[in-house]
Design an enzyme around this catalytic site. Structure first.
Site, mmCIF file in Angstrom:
data_model
loop_
_atom_site.group_PDB
_atom_site.id
_atom_site.type_symbol
_atom_site.label_atom_id
_atom_site.label_comp_id
_atom_site.label_asym_id
_atom_site.label_seq_id
_atom_site.Cartn_x
_atom_site.Cartn_y
_atom_site.Cartn_z
ATOM 1 C CG ASP A 124 28.812 12.211 52.612
ATOM 2 O OD1 ASP A 124 29.831 12.619 53.302
ATOM 3 O OD2 ASP A 124 28.218 12.874 51.723
ATOM 4 C CG ASN A 136 25.727 23.874 55.526
ATOM 5 O OD1 ASN A 136 24.804 24.162 56.220
ATOM 6 N ND2 ASN A 136 26.940 23.133 56.026
ATOM 7 C CG ASP A 138 24.354 23.919 62.799
ATOM 8 O OD1 ASP A 138 25.136 23.249 61.900
ATOM 9 O OD2 ASP A 138 24.562 24.949 63.340
ATOM 10 C CD GLU A 142 29.230 16.527 54.319
ATOM 11 O OE1 GLU A 142 29.536 16.670 52.907
ATOM 12 O OE2 GLU A 142 29.826 17.149 55.130
#
Length: 448
Positions: free
Chosen positions: A319, A327, A336, A363
């Site tokens: 993770d 983000n 992205d 993620e």
């Protein structure tokens, strides 16, 4: 749909895709609007084609969309509006429209010598239901095609059609000796009429089918008068290719078989498209890794194989640390890119045929490692951890490092018949939880 395309071809191809599809010009004028979008939105293509899409969907004029789509018209890369970050690209008219989630990909398309944008929209909320509906429609379509071909066989034997149809036709006598072929037969197979007439259809055999396959065909023809299906044949050049074929028995007024007529078409391009769609259905649109559904299927398959020769079976779940903060700080486009870079590291970490990498969701990524001990899996995980850190992707809001890092859970189980493959996921997920609780950017292993 790479390369140059014609508008009519666009409509034909896009109408047969199980996706909502739009073609936009540089000024966001709608060039193509496929049938599935008509069904989803209630807007017919005759109404919207030629209009600016933002007149119907003003939210698409927002910079979150335009800043990513416009560069594509100048040769920029394809972009993805993931289902987690952009829930609905085109709102639908379904009763539960607000609950529906879409995954959208925008790719470049040459049309009329100019770059356009091909927007592909997948409704991922009802994927299971749509798959079931698709199978039902496919079955219905096959029935309709069979009935249609029964009626068309006699018509296609008419002289004018025989000469002009793009489908190959050959007629044999009751003993199976070819007595007539049409020009399309010559073009598709490479055999001239002079070479084919007097021979049997065995000159076309590919060698890919066994005797039971041909016995089934003849049993169907003799009992029902017709066989329809796909068959692999061989051209004169030696190339093996797929055909969609219908073979019909032609009887006289007393019911005796006098001739056989076969109508076939080369379905090579259709097979390529089906394979491409199958490939895309297995992959995550953003990272190119296998998707969650494929991972679940492969895990179950590998678990069943492992039961025949029990050995340590490992799973890595990783993770990205504080990805939500990343983000929020750098924006979804950079998010992205970060996901794509980490996915590439994960994918490069495995080499064996049975190993598999996938995007597990958001993620999270997974690495499936059959016949791998906990120690060996930990070595692979440490290699990924170092390589992710070595990407040196800045992350000023991370609480563990100034660059993007990841936490790892390594689970190892020896498969037995009283255990389920879900236990492996549970063990690895627990190890990941411990790794996060101990400060992240580390690997924790757990066995069961």
């Amino acid at each position: 749909m790479n390369g140059h395309a014609k508008i009519d071809d666009c409509f034909i191809i896009l109408d047969n895709l199980p996706l909502g599809a739009i073609v936009l010009s540089r000024d966001f004028t709608v060039i193509c609007w496929n049938a599935l979008l008509e069904e989803w939105t209630g807007i017919q293509r005759g109404e919207i084609v030629g209009k600016t899409i933002t007149d119907y969907y003003p939210h698409l004029a927002d910079s979150r969309y335009t800043d990513r789509i416009i560069p594509l018209f100048d040769g920029g890369p394809s972009v993805v509006f993931s289902s987690q970050l952009h829930r609905r690209f085109i709102p639908t008219s379904f009763p539960n429209a607000r609950e529906r989630i879409q995954h959208t990909t925008v790719t470049p398309l040459f049309l009329g010598g100019e770059l356009h944008a091909l927007v592909s929209i997948q409704d991922v909320t009802d994927l299971t239901r749509l798959a079931q509906n698709s199978r039902t429609l496919h079955t219905q379509a096959l029935r309709e095609i069979e009935e249609r071909k029964k009626a068309e066989v006699q018509l296609r034997l008419a002289a004018s059609v025989f000469a002009s149809t793009s489908e190959g036709i050959f007629v044999t006598d009751a003993n199976g000796v070819i007595i007539s072929v049409n020009p399309a037969f010559e073009q598709i197979t490479g055999y001239s009429a002079a070479e084919a007439v007097g021979n049997t259809p065995r000159i076309l055999k590919s060698g890919k089918h066994d005797q039971a396959f041909y016995a089934h065909i003849w049993n169907s023809i003799l009992k029902e008068g017709l066989w329809t299906g796909e068959i692999w044949e061989r051209r004169k050049s030696g190339e093996i290719y797929p055909q969609d074929m219908t073979i019909s028995a032609i009887r006289d007024e007393n019911g005796f078989i006098r001739k056989f007529a076969a109508i076939f078409s080369d379905i090579t391009e259709r097979k390529k498209m089906e394979e491409e769609l199958r490939y895309l259905s297995m992959r995550d649109g953003l990272t190119g890794l296998f998707n969650r559904r494929t991972f679940d299927e492969e895990l179950e398959n590998e678990w069943r194989r492992a039961l025949r020769a029990p050995a340590p079976f490992s799973l890595i779940i990783l993770d990205i640390d504080y990805f939500k903060d990343y983000n929020d700080t750098y924006g979804h486009q950079e998010g992205d890119r970060c996901l794509g870079a980490v996915a590439n590291v994960v994918n490069c970490a495995v080499r064996r045929p049975g190993d598999l990498t996938a995007r597990y969701g958001g993620e999270e990524f997974v690495v499936l490692l059959p016949m791998t001990t906990s120690a060996d899996a930990a070595i692979i995980a440490e290699g990924i951890r170092r390589d992710v850190e070595a990407l040196s992707i800045g992350h000023r809001t991370s609480k563990v490092s100034g660059v993007v890092t990841a936490s790892f859970g390594v689970g190892t189980v020896i498969p037995t018949r009283d255990r389920s493959f879900t236990e492996l996921i549970r063990v690895a997920d627990h190890a990941l939880y411990v790794a996060k609780s101990k400060g992240r950017n580390r690997i924790m292993c757990h066995k069961a």
